[in-house]
Design a protein around this motif. Structure first.
Motif, short mmCIF file in Angstrom:
data_model
loop_
_atom_site.label_atom_id
_atom_site.label_comp_id
_atom_site.label_asym_id
_atom_site.label_seq_id
_atom_site.Cartn_x
_atom_site.Cartn_y
_atom_site.Cartn_z
N GLU A 107 0.84 -1.21 0.00
CA GLU A 107 0.00 0.00 0.00
C GLU A 107 0.87 1.25 0.00
O GLU A 107 0.59 2.23 -0.71
CB GLU A 107 -0.93 0.04 1.22
CG GLU A 107 -1.95 -1.10 1.28
CD GLU A 107 -1.38 -2.40 1.85
OE1 GLU A 107 -0.18 -2.42 2.23
OE2 GLU A 107 -2.12 -3.39 1.92
N ILE A 108 1.92 1.21 0.82
CA ILE A 108 2.81 2.37 0.91
C ILE A 108 3.68 2.46 -0.35
O ILE A 108 3.90 3.55 -0.88
CB ILE A 108 3.66 2.30 2.21
CG1 ILE A 108 2.70 2.42 3.41
CG2 ILE A 108 4.72 3.39 2.24
CD1 ILE A 108 3.34 2.14 4.75
N GLU A 109 4.10 1.30 -0.88
CA GLU A 109 4.84 1.28 -2.15
C GLU A 109 4.01 1.95 -3.25
O GLU A 109 4.52 2.73 -4.05
CB GLU A 109 5.14 -0.17 -2.57
CG GLU A 109 6.36 -0.77 -1.91
CD GLU A 109 7.65 -0.05 -2.29
OE1 GLU A 109 7.70 0.58 -3.37
OE2 GLU A 109 8.60 -0.10 -1.48
N LYS A 110 2.75 1.62 -3.27
CA LYS A 110 1.83 2.17 -4.28
C LYS A 110 1.74 3.69 -4.13
O LYS A 110 1.77 4.41 -5.13
CB LYS A 110 0.45 1.52 -4.08
CG LYS A 110 -0.62 2.04 -4.97
CD LYS A 110 -0.99 1.02 -6.00
CE LYS A 110 -1.90 1.64 -7.04
NZ LYS A 110 -2.16 0.75 -8.12
N LEU A 111 1.62 4.15 -2.88
CA LEU A 111 1.56 5.59 -2.61
C LEU A 111 2.81 6.27 -3.15
O LEU A 111 2.73 7.31 -3.82
CB LEU A 111 1.43 5.82 -1.10
CG LEU A 111 1.42 7.26 -0.60
CD1 LEU A 111 0.21 8.03 -1.13
CD2 LEU A 111 1.44 7.30 0.93
N ILE A 112 3.97 5.67 -2.90
CA ILE A 112 5.23 6.25 -3.36
C ILE A 112 5.27 6.28 -4.89
O ILE A 112 5.62 7.28 -5.51
CB ILE A 112 6.44 5.46 -2.80
CG1 ILE A 112 6.47 5.60 -1.27
CG2 ILE A 112 7.75 5.94 -3.41
CD1 ILE A 112 7.45 4.66 -0.58
N GLN A 113 4.86 5.16 -5.50
CA GLN A 113 4.89 5.08 -6.97
C GLN A 113 4.00 6.16 -7.60
O GLN A 113 4.36 6.77 -8.61
CB GLN A 113 4.39 3.72 -7.43
CG GLN A 113 5.47 2.65 -7.41
CD GLN A 113 4.90 1.26 -7.63
OE1 GLN A 113 3.78 1.12 -8.12
NE2 GLN A 113 5.66 0.25 -7.26
N LEU A 114 2.83 6.37 -7.01
CA LEU A 114 1.91 7.37 -7.57
C LEU A 114 2.44 8.78 -7.34
O LEU A 114 2.39 9.62 -8.25
CB LEU A 114 0.51 7.22 -6.95
CG LEU A 114 -0.26 5.97 -7.40
CD1 LEU A 114 -1.52 5.80 -6.59
CD2 LEU A 114 -0.59 6.06 -8.89
#
Ligand code: ZN
Length: 201
Positions: free
Chosen positions: A9-16
């Motif tokens: 979830e946090i990886e996704k936040l960073i990617q976005l």
């Protein structure tokens, strides 16, 4: 491959976040961490604000501005001189001109510039809408405020060609010496444009 240090979830936040202009992967990680640390003060309200913006954002069918109402706040503002239309490439240019506060006019956002090399033609931009606005009447002046780039100037010529013959004054921004600029530091193109656009004191 680097080992995971945080959940998907946090990886996704960073990617976005990394896709936001001005943020790269490094700043995105920093921003994500900051948001997480300020969970209640920032992350929550930001998520809420983004959700609301997602639900409510509209592109003005008249001028191409972004707003939550259509027609937009600028188009429905009767304190503005709606007979003057400032043509810009992007909403960010509209915001910049509004910050300058020099004119109390209406706008028209093209959504880019003509760029045959990138496959951007007249139909990809909001040019037809501008011509229709002028053709309807009631427009005194069209101020073409596109960027001083080759694409910007090509776009300005295209628009001018299509407005010629209509009862409207067509103007463009002056090119020249920036406020606070020193002549010695300017390129030749800017200097010669400034000389050609000289005004009587
Ligand atoms: Zn509008």
């Amino acid at each position: 491959m680097a080992k995971r240090v945080t959940g998907p979830e946090i990886e996704k936040l960073i990617q976005l976040l990394a896709k936001v202009p001005g943020l790269g992967p490094r700043s995105a990680r920093r921003a994500a961490l900051h948001l997480i640390k300020k969970k209640d003060q920032l992350l929550g309200p930001l998520g809420h604000a983004m959700g609301e913006a997602y639900d409510k954002v509209k592109i003005c069918s008249c001028c191409g501005n972004v707003d939550t109402i259509d027609p937009c706040t600028v188009c429905t503002d009767d304190r503005r001189d709606q007979s003057m239309i400032i043509v810009v490439e992007d909403v960010s240019d509209l915001w910049a001109l509004e910050r300058a506060g020099a004119m109390n006019a209406a706008y028209h956002v093209l959504g880019g510039t003509l760029s045959p090399l990138d496959g951007v033609g007249p139909d990809d931009l909001n040019i037809k809408g501008l011509i229709e606005r002028v053709a309807k009447g009631g427009v005194r002046e069209v101020i073409i405020a596109v960027n001083a780039t080759v694409e910007g100037q090509t776009t300005a010529h295209y628009i001018t060609d299509h407005l010629v013959g209509m009862d409207v004054k067509i103007t463009r921004l002056a090119h020249g010496v920036p406020v606070g600029g020193e002549l010695d530091y300017l390129d030749e193109g800017t200097l010669s444009a400034a000389l050609r656009a000289r005004t009587v004191i």
